[in-house]
Design an enzyme around this catalytic site. Structure first.
Site, PDB file in Angstrom:
ATOM      1  N   GLU A  42       0.817  -1.210   0.000  1.00  0.00           N
ATOM      2  CA  GLU A  42       0.000   0.000   0.000  1.00  0.00           C
ATOM      3  C   GLU A  42       0.853   1.264   0.000  1.00  0.00           C
ATOM      4  OE1 GLU A  42      -2.942  -0.052  -0.711  1.00  0.00           O
ATOM      5  OE2 GLU A  42      -3.506  -2.128  -0.300  1.00  0.00           O
TER       6      GLU A  42
ATOM      7  N   TYR B 272      -6.019   6.582   3.934  1.00  0.00           N
ATOM      8  CA  TYR B 272      -6.218   5.481   2.979  1.00  0.00           C
ATOM      9  C   TYR B 272      -5.489   4.219   3.428  1.00  0.00           C
ATOM     10  CZ  TYR B 272      -5.212   2.281  -0.689  1.00  0.00           C
ATOM     11  OH  TYR B 272      -5.053   1.107  -1.373  1.00  0.00           O
TER      12      TYR B 272
ATOM     13  N   ASP C 203      -9.605   5.480  -1.872  1.00  0.00           N
ATOM     14  CA  ASP C 203      -8.505   6.056  -2.629  1.00  0.00           C
ATOM     15  C   ASP C 203      -9.100   6.819  -3.813  1.00  0.00           C
ATOM     16  OD1 ASP C 203      -9.388   4.073  -4.298  1.00  0.00           O
ATOM     17  OD2 ASP C 203      -7.394   3.641  -5.077  1.00  0.00           O
TER      18      ASP C 203
END
Length: 296
Positions: free
Chosen positions: A41, A124, A142
């Site tokens: 991520e 996020y 996102d």
DNA sequence: TAGTCGTGGGT
DNA sequence: TACCCAAGACT
């Protein structure tokens, strides 16, 4: 006989499509650890996942746990980051690994507030880890999800400039109640946004929710104003920083100012960029006029 | 909160 | 060519 109430929701349609069309990104393997999810991520922040995949595989091979990364100098993380861009993320990931070892028994925590407190982890990424690593029901919002939800659910051409609490609320309202299924829905929304409901040329003909899309129903009006300010790059300090850091990254040891000079002719701007790299902790001065990657 | 922070591929 | 955009975070 009517279909079950859930069968026609956006989440159901998205998940059904995702099960058939999802890309086989390496971190989507069931064997991926929470640390692996976190790394994927952070690497994917503002970077296309296609470029992330090979670097992620190298990192996980080399540093399968936070302790493995924390045991190495930051310079190694910055080098292994390669050309993914925004190298401060590599530094933050290293700091994150250190924090995990010190405060969390070497593993990413499960709660969103604890995740948010980690270096490099924002709204996020915290929820992405909570959902994708731990199967929790959290709105993972996102740029893809914001655009998809704005279009399909709200009927707007695009999302606003920045993520707001309203975006989280609008997204969580679409998630199935079952946590593992909610996490799958989030992955599906992201994938649709990335592959079908794209910013410039959405392929509505291949969209699983086209029949229920409010934006499509309203005639797909084009965005009214400018969406997000695009930043100029050529000639900025950012470009110079990138050029300087590339020299430090590719060198085996410290380099002199003379070796840095050729990358940018403007002495004032080059010095300013170098100073900002030192301030950020990406580089350090090992002697007068001699520089190295942080931790080298 | 608006600016800053890399890099590369698509159009 | 020049611009757009990409799984954001931080200040």
């Amino acid at each position: 006989m009517p279909a079950p109430a859930d069968a026609s929701t956006l989440a159901h349609l998205a998940i059904d499509w995702y099960d058939r069309h999802a890309r086989d990104l390496p971190w989507r393997s069931p064997a991926t650890t929470a640390w692996g999810v976190l790394v994927s991520e952070v690497m994917s922040q503002q970077t296309p996942v296609g470029r992330v995949a090979p670097i992620w595989l190298e990192w996980m091979e080399r540093w399968p746990s936070p302790a493995d990364l924390a045991a190495e100098p930051v310079a190694e993380a910055i080098r292994a980051w390669g050309r993914l861009g925004y190298p401060r993320r590599a530094m933050r990931l290293h700091a994150c690994a250190t924090t995990l070892v010190r405060d969390h028994e070497g593993q990413p925590p499960r709660s969103v507030p604890e995740l948010l407190a980690l270096p490099g982890v924002g709204a996020y990424t915290a929820r992405a880890v909570a959902a994708f690593a731990y199967g929790q029901r959290e709105p993972v919002v996102d740029t893809n999800v914001r655009r998809f939800v704005a279009r399909a659910a709200a009927g707007r051409a695009d999302a606003g400039a920045a993520t707001t609490p309203a975006d989280l609320a609008a997204t969580v309202a679409l998630l199935p109640e079952q946590p593992s299924r909610a996490a799958r829905a989030s992955a599906a929304f992201m994938e649709i946004g990335a592959l079908v409901c794209t910013a410039r040329a959405p392929v509505c003909g291949r969209c699983p929710v086209a029949a229920r899309c409010r934006w499509r129903a309203s005639g797909q009006a084009l965005p009214v104003g400018p969406t997000r300010k695009v930043q100029r790059y050529a000639g900025t300090d950012r470009q110079v920083r990138g050029l300087l850091l590339a020299v430090l990254r590719d060198a085996t040891g410290p380099v002199t100012g003379d070796q840095l000079a050729p990358v940018w002719s403007d002495d004032v701007q080059r010095d300013r960029a170098l100073t900002s790299l030192l301030d950020d902790g990406l580089a350090r001065q090992v002697a007068p006029g001699v520089y190295a990657l942080a931790g080298d």
